[in-house]
Structures are given as structure tokens and as C-alpha cells.
Design a protein around this motif. Structure first.
Motif, PDB file in Angstrom:
ATOM      1  N   GLU A   1       0.679  -1.322  -0.114  1.00  0.00           N
ATOM      2  CA  GLU A   1       0.326  -0.140   0.062  1.00  0.00           C
ATOM      3  C   GLU A   1       0.922   1.113   0.175  1.00  0.00           C
ATOM      4  O   GLU A   1       0.435   2.217  -0.484  1.00  0.00           O
ATOM      5  N   ASP A   2       2.039   1.038   0.353  1.00  0.00           N
ATOM      6  CA  ASP A   2       3.063   2.244   0.336  1.00  0.00           C
ATOM      7  C   ASP A   2       3.645   2.579  -0.924  1.00  0.00           C
ATOM      8  O   ASP A   2       4.234   3.612  -1.133  1.00  0.00           O
ATOM      9  N   ILE A   3       3.530   1.708  -1.917  1.00  0.00           N
ATOM     10  CA  ILE A   3       4.087   2.019  -3.095  1.00  0.00           C
ATOM     11  C   ILE A   3       3.170   2.772  -4.111  1.00  0.00           C
ATOM     12  O   ILE A   3       2.160   2.555  -4.359  1.00  0.00           O
ATOM     13  N   PRO A   4       3.889   3.989  -4.571  1.00  0.00           N
ATOM     14  CA  PRO A   4       2.875   4.794  -5.510  1.00  0.00           C
ATOM     15  C   PRO A   4       2.546   4.158  -6.807  1.00  0.00           C
ATOM     16  O   PRO A   4       3.235   3.320  -7.278  1.00  0.00           O
ATOM     17  N   VAL A   5       1.320   4.509  -7.275  1.00  0.00           N
ATOM     18  CA  VAL A   5       0.968   3.808  -8.572  1.00  0.00           C
ATOM     19  C   VAL A   5       1.971   4.304  -9.902  1.00  0.00           C
ATOM     20  O   VAL A   5       1.782   3.435 -10.714  1.00  0.00           O
TER      21      VAL A   5
ATOM     22  N   LEU B   1       5.816  -1.098 -12.650  1.00  0.00           N
ATOM     23  CA  LEU B   1       5.107  -2.363 -12.566  1.00  0.00           C
ATOM     24  C   LEU B   1       5.966  -3.429 -11.687  1.00  0.00           C
ATOM     25  O   LEU B   1       5.349  -3.989 -10.800  1.00  0.00           O
ATOM     26  N   ALA B   2       6.990  -3.665 -12.098  1.00  0.00           N
ATOM     27  CA  ALA B   2       7.822  -4.572 -11.278  1.00  0.00           C
ATOM     28  C   ALA B   2       7.820  -4.351  -9.822  1.00  0.00           C
ATOM     29  O   ALA B   2       7.840  -5.241  -8.927  1.00  0.00           O
ATOM     30  N   GLU B   3       8.148  -3.007  -9.493  1.00  0.00           N
ATOM     31  CA  GLU B   3       8.046  -2.803  -8.045  1.00  0.00           C
ATOM     32  C   GLU B   3       6.756  -2.814  -7.450  1.00  0.00           C
ATOM     33  O   GLU B   3       6.630  -3.228  -6.218  1.00  0.00           O
ATOM     34  N   ARG B   4       5.731  -2.512  -8.001  1.00  0.00           N
ATOM     35  CA  ARG B   4       4.391  -2.669  -7.587  1.00  0.00           C
ATOM     36  C   ARG B   4       3.916  -4.032  -7.331  1.00  0.00           C
ATOM     37  O   ARG B   4       3.243  -4.595  -6.433  1.00  0.00           O
ATOM     38  N   LEU B   5       4.718  -5.180  -7.837  1.00  0.00           N
ATOM     39  CA  LEU B   5       4.241  -6.480  -7.988  1.00  0.00           C
ATOM     40  C   LEU B   5       5.272  -7.133  -7.290  1.00  0.00           C
ATOM     41  O   LEU B   5       5.283  -8.181  -7.324  1.00  0.00           O
TER      42      LEU B   5
END
Length: 439
Positions: free
Chosen positions: A15-19, A23-27
Motif C-alpha cells: 500500500e506504500d508503493i505509489p501507482v 510495475l515490477a516494483e508494485r508487483l
């Protein structure tokens, strides 16, 4: 490099990772159960799972190709063990940075908080820099988790290796990469705009690198694509060769297996056919070359030592010429390997020797064959009684080179084909001399 310098705290929650983050970071997986493609490490009987269950995390070196999850695993280990997560990269860090990191870790330890120090590309530190880790690892001030794409046996100090456990990460297979695509679609709530065959080509083009795959997906999802792209259109859009297999959709793993077995079976016609199938379809030539180089060692070995030379020369020629001119060098290497005498004696010897090395641990070689560069070492017997082979008849002393606690073993047994026939004659001759000398 924002992954290393955005935060020094424990792993960020999803939830702390910005949109806006890649994509690799958000996943990045939230826990070990979400990690794909590394079940041998994070599965129920995996090494990491056992450490966490036991509540004892040792220092670790993660060795594996790019994009297989080394950074993600380090972050998850910090979370699972409630350690403070500190990440640095050997590319950008020097002695001053290391001293600062170690000092902060000592201060943190005094407050009851342990530190997990993640070092990316740890092999880029020189020998003295690697040595600086030793006292802090020994005292438990930091739990070191290093990541490297290079063989630790050659790139890391023996002293550092003895204090760490080397864990190997595998290239992500097609199932693991497809799972990443499914996760990407679920997170973005979008379908990747490609046909089924193009999806397979996209997976094959990643060659086991999950980060690369997700970066390609992010490009596709950012574009306004009206109709799903086929393999050819996908290759043109991404400016990368895509393997476009025939209507039966035989994957590149099937064809590379067919190529390898045709080479092993000494059928140059079939080998050339499967090579053509792959290159005409758009398979990455360097992927094919990697397999031919491996084949030259695994299935030919010393039966024809020139096979490895030919395979590596083909790689150099392709790097120099590119496609399509350089593909003729790949054909030459393929035909050479197919028509060469075959032996897997070196491959079998490697497996046997590795097994023995693991079982016997750190037995010391006999003192007479140890170097004695200092007076102290000479005084305690290092090098004493060494029989210099060149001063003996036949240039052969027949001495024993095995640890005293270990019986000599037979690892390498050359076959009676090709150049190994001559090697076998030499070994038999030296064995007869050895028996004569020692009788």
C-alpha cells in the motif's frame, strides 16, 4: 536504482508503493508464499522457509540471473524476521559508505534492533572491501544478504563464503513468467493486448528474467492498442526478436531440447533443421549459442576439445557480425558439435567431484604439496619433501596428492573415442608408473 535509496527502513508494504512506481516494483511479493519460480527456496522444505521457522537467519549469498527475485527475497526476509532492512549497491558504495553502514548497525544493535544488510552486486566489491564485512558478520552486528549474478566461487573471498550460505536462484520458467503476467493483469485490471501465440513469444523473449518481462508488459499496457497484437506486430513494437512458432505452437523449450538431443545423437541434418526452425522463427541467437556452448562441454568435452573453442568463436563472430551474417557462424558451431566424437566423461566427473567435495568438507592437502612463502610455514613443514616432477624420469613423481584422511577417488574416466582415447592411454601409462614407483 530508486529501489536501493528510496528507503532504508524495513520492507515497504504494497500500500506504500505509489501507482507511479514501475510495475515490477508494485508487483513485489508481500510474503514468501507470493514468490514465483523459486519453490526450492521458499517452499515448505525450502532453505529459507526452514530458516524462518527455526527463527535463525544466517548470512546468505543469493546467486542467480537478473530478474529472478534476489532483492525481493532480501526484503521479505527482513520482514519475516523483523530485522531492520538496509540496502546498498556495490556499484555506488565505497569504504566510507560501508563504515557508515556498519557504525549505524552497531548503534542499532545497542537498542535491540538487528540489521539485515542487503548488498546488490556484491561481487563488484574488491577483496579488501569484502574482508571488511567479516568482523561484523562474525559478531552478528549485521546479517549479510548479498546478491550476485557471478559465480561466488570465483568472485567472493573464501573467508566471506565460509561465513555465508550460497543459495541459487533459478531462471524463471515459462509457468512462473506466465504467473507474473496474470498478476500484472490482476493488479492493473487490464488484459495484455496480445494474442495467445504472441503471449507465448513474449514469455520466451524474457529468457527467464521476470523484471524484463514486466517492463515489456508495462509498455504494452501504456499504449492504446485497439486489437490484440500477433507475434510479428509485437516484435516490431518492442524492437525485439520474438519467437514465432508454427501453428502447432511448439515452444522454444521443445525445440531447444530437440536440437540438443540431435547434436548428442550425432545427426547434423536434424540438428541443422531444429536450429533453422528456431532462428527462422525469431529465437534469440544468443540463447541458442548459450546452449551450444553448454553442449560442447557437457556432451563432447575432451573427446574433442576444439568443440568448445568453435562454440565460443561462433558467439564472438555473431557478436561481431550480428544477424543475418553472424548466423552462419552458429551453423558452423552446430555442425561441428553434431559431427564431433561424444563424451560426457567431464560432465560425470564434475558431478562426482562436487559430491565428494561436499561430503569430505575441508580436509587439508598433504603438507608436502602446500606452498611455504613464509619462514613460519616452512618451519611447521609446509612444502617439506615435495618431489618436483620435472626432476624425475618421465617428468612424473608418482606422489600422493590426496588428503591423508581420504582414499584416492576416480572421478574422470575418459571414453575410448576421439581425443579422449589418447587421454585414456596417458592416464593408464601414468597409473602403471605410479604402481611401479610405489610398489
Amino acid at each position: 536504482m530508486d529501489d536501493f535509496f528510496a528507503t532504508d527502513n524495513a520492507t515497504r508494504g504494497q500500500e506504500d508503493i505509489p501507482v507511479s512506481a514501475p510495475l515490477a516494483e508494485r508487483l513485489r511479493p508481500k510474503n514468501l508464499d507470493n514468490v514465483v519460480g523459486q519453490d526450492h527456496l521458499v517452499g515448505q522444505d525450502g532453505a529459507l522457509k526452514r530458516m524462518i521457522v527455526a527463527g535463525k537467519l544466517s548470512s546468505i549469498i543469493f546467486w542467480g540471473p537478473p530478474g529472478t527475485g534476489k532483492t525481493s527475497l532480501a526484503r521479505l526476509l527482513a520482514n519475516e524476521t523483523d530485522l531492520y532492512f538496509k540496502a546498498i549497491s556495490a556499484v555506488f558504495s565505497g569504504v566510507a559508505e560501508l563504515k557508515k553502514v556498519f557504525a549505524e548497525a552497531e548503534q542499532r544493535q545497542q537498542t535491540g534492533k538487528q540489521t539485515l544488510l542487503f548488498v546488490d552486486e556484491i561481487h563488484r566489491f574488491n577483496r579488501s572491501q569484502q574482508d571488511s564485512f567479516l568482523p561484523y558478520v562474525e559478531k552478528g552486528i549485521v546479517t549479510l544478504v548479498g546478491a550476485t549474478t557471478e559465480n561466488p566461487s570465483f568472485e567472493l573471498n573464501a573467508a566471506l563464503l565460509s561465513r555465508t550460505q550460497v543459495l541459487i536462484l533459478n531462471r524463471l520458467d515459462s509457468n512462473a513468467l506466465d504467473e507474473l503476467l496474470i498478476k500484472a493483469e490482476a493488479l492493473t485490471e487490464k488484459n495484455i493486448p496480445v494474442t495467445k501465440s504472441a503471449r507465448e513469444a513474449l514469455i520466451a523473449s524474457a529468457d527467464g528474467d521476470g523484471r524484463f518481462l514486466l517492463n515489456q508488459v508495462e509498455i504494452l499496457l501504456s499504449l492504446d492498442i485497439a486489437e490484440p497484437l500477433g507475434p510479428a506486430a509485437l516484435a516490431k513494437l518492442l524492437h525485439r526478436r520474438m519467437a514465432v512458432y508454427d501453428k502447432d505452437r511448439e515452444g522454444h523449450y521443445n525445440l531447444i531440447s530437440a536440437l540438443h538431443k540431435s547434436l548428442r545423437g550425432s545427426d547434423p541434418q536434424a540438428a541443422l533443421y531444429y536450429l533453422a526452425r528456431m532462428l527462422v522463427a525469431g529465437e534469440e541467437p544468443l540463447y541458442v549459442l548459450r546452449r551450444i556452448v553448454r553442449f560442447a562441454s557437457e556432451d563432447i568435452g575432451l573427446a574433442d576439445p576444439q568443440a568448445l573453442v568453435q562454440a565460443l568463436a561462433a558467439k564472438d563472430a555473431y557478436d561481431f557480425l550480428g544477424s543475418p551474417e553472424g548466423e552462419l557462424a552458429i551453423v558452423q558451431a552446430c555442425l561441428y558439435c553434431a559431427t564431433a566424437p561424444k563424451s560426457n566423461a567431464a560432465y560425470k566427473a564434475q558431478k562426482s567431484a562436487w559430491k565428494s567435495a561436499k561430503q569430505t568438507g575441508s580436509l587439508v592437502p598433504p603438507q608436502n604439496i602446500l606452498n611455504a612463502p613464509t619462514k613460519l610455514m616452512k618451519d611447521i613443514g609446509y612444502g617439506q619433501g615435495y618431489n618436483y616432477d620435472h626432476e624425475n624420469d618421465e617428468g612424473f613423481s608418482g606422489d600422493n596428492y590426496w588428503p591423508e584422511e581420504m582414499e584416492p577417488e576416480l572421478f574422470y574416466q575418459p571414453v575410448d573415442r576421439g581425443f579422449e582415447h589418447k587421454i585414456r592411454e596417458r592416464l593408464d601409462y601414468w597409473d602403471s608408473l605410479r604402481r611401479k614407483i610405489n610398489d
